[in-house]
Design a protein around this motif. Structure first.
Motif, short mmCIF file in Angstrom:
data_model
loop_
_atom_site.label_atom_id
_atom_site.label_comp_id
_atom_site.label_asym_id
_atom_site.label_seq_id
_atom_site.Cartn_x
_atom_site.Cartn_y
_atom_site.Cartn_z
N CYS A 249 0.90 -1.22 -0.15
CA CYS A 249 -0.12 0.10 0.11
C CYS A 249 0.78 1.36 0.10
O CYS A 249 0.47 2.41 -0.52
N ILE A 250 1.99 0.91 0.71
CA ILE A 250 2.91 2.41 0.86
C ILE A 250 3.48 3.14 -0.36
O ILE A 250 3.42 4.35 -0.74
N ASN A 251 3.64 2.10 -1.35
CA ASN A 251 4.04 2.49 -2.76
C ASN A 251 3.04 2.37 -3.74
O ASN A 251 3.33 2.19 -5.10
N ARG A 252 1.71 2.08 -3.59
CA ARG A 252 0.81 1.82 -4.44
C ARG A 252 0.71 0.79 -5.49
O ARG A 252 0.21 0.77 -6.47
N MET A 253 1.55 -0.19 -4.59
CA MET A 253 1.53 -1.50 -5.49
C MET A 253 0.41 -2.46 -5.38
O MET A 253 0.04 -3.17 -6.37
N GLU B 147 5.98 15.25 2.67
CA GLU B 147 4.73 16.22 2.75
C GLU B 147 3.43 15.42 1.82
O GLU B 147 2.51 16.13 1.78
N ARG B 148 4.03 14.50 1.06
CA ARG B 148 3.26 14.26 -0.30
C ARG B 148 2.08 13.19 0.13
O ARG B 148 2.68 12.26 0.66
N ASN B 149 0.97 13.18 0.18
CA ASN B 149 -0.03 12.31 0.19
C ASN B 149 -0.10 11.40 -1.24
O ASN B 149 -0.59 11.81 -2.11
N VAL B 150 0.58 9.97 -1.07
CA VAL B 150 0.42 9.42 -2.04
C VAL B 150 -0.91 8.95 -2.79
O VAL B 150 -0.96 8.38 -3.78
N TYR B 151 -2.11 8.96 -1.81
CA TYR B 151 -3.38 8.95 -2.31
C TYR B 151 -3.98 10.05 -2.60
O TYR B 151 -5.38 9.91 -2.72
N ASP C 44 0.13 10.62 -9.13
CA ASP C 44 0.39 9.76 -10.07
C ASP C 44 1.19 8.53 -9.51
O ASP C 44 2.26 8.37 -9.25
N PRO C 45 0.56 7.34 -9.63
CA PRO C 45 0.99 6.04 -8.86
C PRO C 45 2.09 5.55 -9.58
O PRO C 45 2.79 5.00 -8.93
N VAL C 46 2.35 6.06 -10.84
CA VAL C 46 3.57 5.59 -11.43
C VAL C 46 4.87 6.15 -10.79
O VAL C 46 5.86 5.48 -10.68
N LYS C 47 4.54 7.53 -10.66
CA LYS C 47 5.80 8.35 -10.09
C LYS C 47 5.71 7.81 -8.72
O LYS C 47 7.15 7.87 -8.08
N ASN D 37 9.48 6.27 -7.32
CA ASN D 37 10.40 6.99 -6.20
C ASN D 37 10.31 6.35 -4.93
O ASN D 37 10.77 6.92 -3.78
N ILE D 38 9.67 5.53 -4.61
CA ILE D 38 9.72 4.37 -3.52
C ILE D 38 10.28 3.25 -3.86
O ILE D 38 9.79 2.50 -4.33
N GLY D 39 11.62 2.70 -3.31
CA GLY D 39 12.12 1.61 -3.81
C GLY D 39 11.36 0.28 -3.22
O GLY D 39 10.86 0.41 -2.19
#
Length: 257
Positions: free
Chosen positions: A49-53, A70-74, A79-82, A86-88
């Motif tokens: 969930c952390i990197n939207r996979m 500071e960025r809410n990934v949801y 952009d889920p691809v970005k 940016n999260i390994g």
């Protein structure tokens, strides 16, 4: 430098099946956080969930908010691809790209995203392999297939591949479970070095591994409804020595799981 990861009321579904419920915790920058718990409690689901996979899985969806820095990934417009770039992410079994050389495995992400110019790629690959403690072992065979490496070397190559994207966070899903003890030790040693630059989150079934390398530990458990929840989260030494919840104590002392 590493980036704080704040999770607020995160739930995840597989179709109509709720897998994890209302997980709230903050993972500190430049620290190793271990996710522990029995099989089926949602550790890997939460990690993805952390990197939207998680959404890549058919029917997979996520509720709640996850802030990386500071960025809410949801958040709207994320952009889920970005986010994934940016999260390994390092998986349970080493998965080097089978048709690519060692060099091209590490260079693949920066090439694809335009993160590095062609003239910068050589230095970036060397730096990533050095940081993953692999450079001395492969510097004379960079053009050889990555599949010729041992299992432990392949896993360190996958870590180098993740680092080449210069993320603030590296996620690892049981990265040593397929490795022998010596290769596992090398990965553990590497992760302890990497936390000076990255925030590291690792799923592990190995209690000794969590106790050895993690600064913080989160214990997850699925109840009678088979939905994973966060039971306890805190500094690893405290959680292993004086857990606040009886279920945590029962798990780490081997009474179940």
């Amino acid at each position: 430098m590493g980036t704080e990861v704040k999770c607020d009321s995160v739930s995840a579904w597989y179709g109509s099946k709720l897998a994890i419920r209302d997980i709230t915790l903050s993972m500190q920058p430049n620290q190793i956080t271990a996710l522990i718990g029995p099989s089926g409690c949602g550790k890997s689901t939460f990690l993805r969930c952390i990197n939207r996979m998680h959404e890549v899985i058919p029917g997979g969806r996520v509720g709640g908010d996850i802030f990386v820095g500071e960025r809410n990934v949801y958040g709207n417009g994320a952009d889920p691809v970005k986010v994934r770039a940016n999260i390994g992410m390092v998986f349970q079994r080493p998965n080097p790209f089978p048709t690519m050389s060692i060099f091209d495995n590490v260079a693949a992400g920066p090439r694809l995203t335009g993160k590095a110019k062609r003239s910068e790629l050589k230095d970036l690959v060397e730096r990533s392999l050095q940081h993953s403690a692999l450079w001395d072992e492969v510097k004379d065979r960079l053009d050889e297939p990555a599949t010729g490496l041992s299992g432990g070397q392949q896993q360190r190559l996958c870590i180098a591949r993740a680092m080449a994207m210069e993320p603030g966070v590296i996620l690892l899903d049981e990265p040593t479970s397929a490795l022998d003890p010596i290769a596992s030790y090398k990965i553990e040693e590497l992760l302890c070095q990497l936390k000076s630059t990255y925030t590291v989150v690792i799923v592990t079934h190995n209690m000794q591994q969590a106790a050895r390398i993690a600064d913080y530990t989160a214990f997850m458990l699925a109840g009678s409804d088979f939905v994973g929840e966060l039971i306890e989260y805190g500094e690893t030494k405290q959680l292993f020595s004086t857990p606040h919840d009886k279920r945590t104590e029962d798990y780490i002392t081997g009474r179940f799981g």
